[in-house]
Design an enzyme around this catalytic site. Sequence first.
Site, short mmCIF file in Angstrom:
data_model
loop_
_atom_site.label_atom_id
_atom_site.label_comp_id
_atom_site.label_asym_id
_atom_site.label_seq_id
_atom_site.Cartn_x
_atom_site.Cartn_y
_atom_site.Cartn_z
N LYS A 41 -38.13 14.18 18.52
CA LYS A 41 -39.05 14.75 19.72
C LYS A 41 -40.36 14.53 19.26
O LYS A 41 -41.41 13.99 20.04
CB LYS A 41 -38.43 16.06 19.95
CG LYS A 41 -37.17 15.91 20.84
CD LYS A 41 -36.78 17.38 20.94
CE LYS A 41 -35.56 17.26 21.83
NZ LYS A 41 -34.60 18.50 21.70
N GLN B 193 -35.42 24.59 19.94
CA GLN B 193 -34.09 23.72 19.57
C GLN B 193 -33.03 24.56 19.66
O GLN B 193 -32.96 25.41 18.95
CB GLN B 193 -34.20 23.07 18.36
CG GLN B 193 -33.09 22.11 17.98
CD GLN B 193 -33.05 20.90 18.99
OE1 GLN B 193 -34.25 20.51 19.26
NE2 GLN B 193 -31.93 20.41 19.46
N ASP C 35 -37.86 22.43 29.14
CA ASP C 35 -36.34 22.08 29.00
C ASP C 35 -35.88 22.60 30.46
O ASP C 35 -34.65 22.35 30.74
CB ASP C 35 -35.71 23.20 28.05
CG ASP C 35 -35.38 22.18 26.87
OD1 ASP C 35 -35.30 20.99 27.01
OD2 ASP C 35 -35.35 22.83 25.76
#
Length: 301
Positions: A54, A98, A121
């Site tokens: 990422k 994460q 997200d």
Amino acid sequence: MTARVIDGKEVAEDVVATVKQATAELKAKTGTVPGIAVVIVGEDPASQVYVRSKGKKASDCGFHSETFELPAETSEADLLARVEALNADPAIHGILVQLPLPRHIDEDKVVQAIAPEKDVDGFHYINVGKLGTGAIAEAFVPCTPAGSMVLIRRALGTGDLSGLTAVVVGRSNIVGKPMANLLLAANATVTIAHSRTRDLPALCRTADILVAAVGRPEMIAGDWVKPGACVIDVGINRIDAPEKGEGKTRLVGDVAYAGAAEIAGSITPVPGGVGPMTIAMLMANTLASACRAAGVEPPSY
Ligand code: NDP
């Protein structure tokens, strides 16, 4: 019929190229550089690989990117303080924590602590609610279903799914439910199936668009597919592959690809279908956040 293979890698590269160009334009026009912060707690090797890729993709896009690798024993309070600091940092437009987090940390509490306007997200209740009420242009949509939707639009050549039936197998908060909401917003007639659904094969055979997000290797057989359907296989399952040698494995989706590809009109492979889209849409969401902050219209894909 042999299905057209939907090349997720190619579409993802195209999305990233658009993000890159729009980032350069945003910078030139407003001086805003999209900023993403990725926070990882602990040393899970798979998570570390995701986080690194990422960060790399963000740099490729021209973003300002920060990675926080925190030790496994980080307290919930310290993690929440880190999130708060990032919420307040004007250089950061997207915050990604994460998952999974170590067991002593309440994951939901941390996710809900992220400012909704930086929740790239799309897991914050505000963003879930916006998607659910159809306010998609203002929401952050979870990256995997958002990417699946781009593949569907490109495969069918239209974003208007009026008159088409869609079946989503799986009702998770990160894939199945947001996927169903996106399809509904695009005017498809949507059914969500799950482990308690009766006669799943018959239901799947009604689907012009079939999305599999189950996590069961090759569960959806070729003869569950309606002739000509668009099949989106979200599943990523690692199975033994003795034919490749002792102890070897390979990735398969939730759809039995070979059989389904003979019947479908278009189909995503695994790997190389939905997978590459997820990270591309994370970049797209971060750019969108920076564009919103700067009062500029973000690109569409
Ligand atoms: P979850 O385990 O959270 O959800 C699985 C869903 O499948 C549940 O709703 C479950 O039903 C349903 N299900 C399980 N067994 C059956 C069955 N026999 N018949 C019908 N439905 C069933 O998984 P996720 O949504 O997180 O992920 C799904 C898949 O997508 C996984 O393979 C995952 O690896 C992959 N994935 C891929 C991503 C990508 O980037 N491409 C990103 C995220 C996920 P119930 O609710 O009743 O238990």
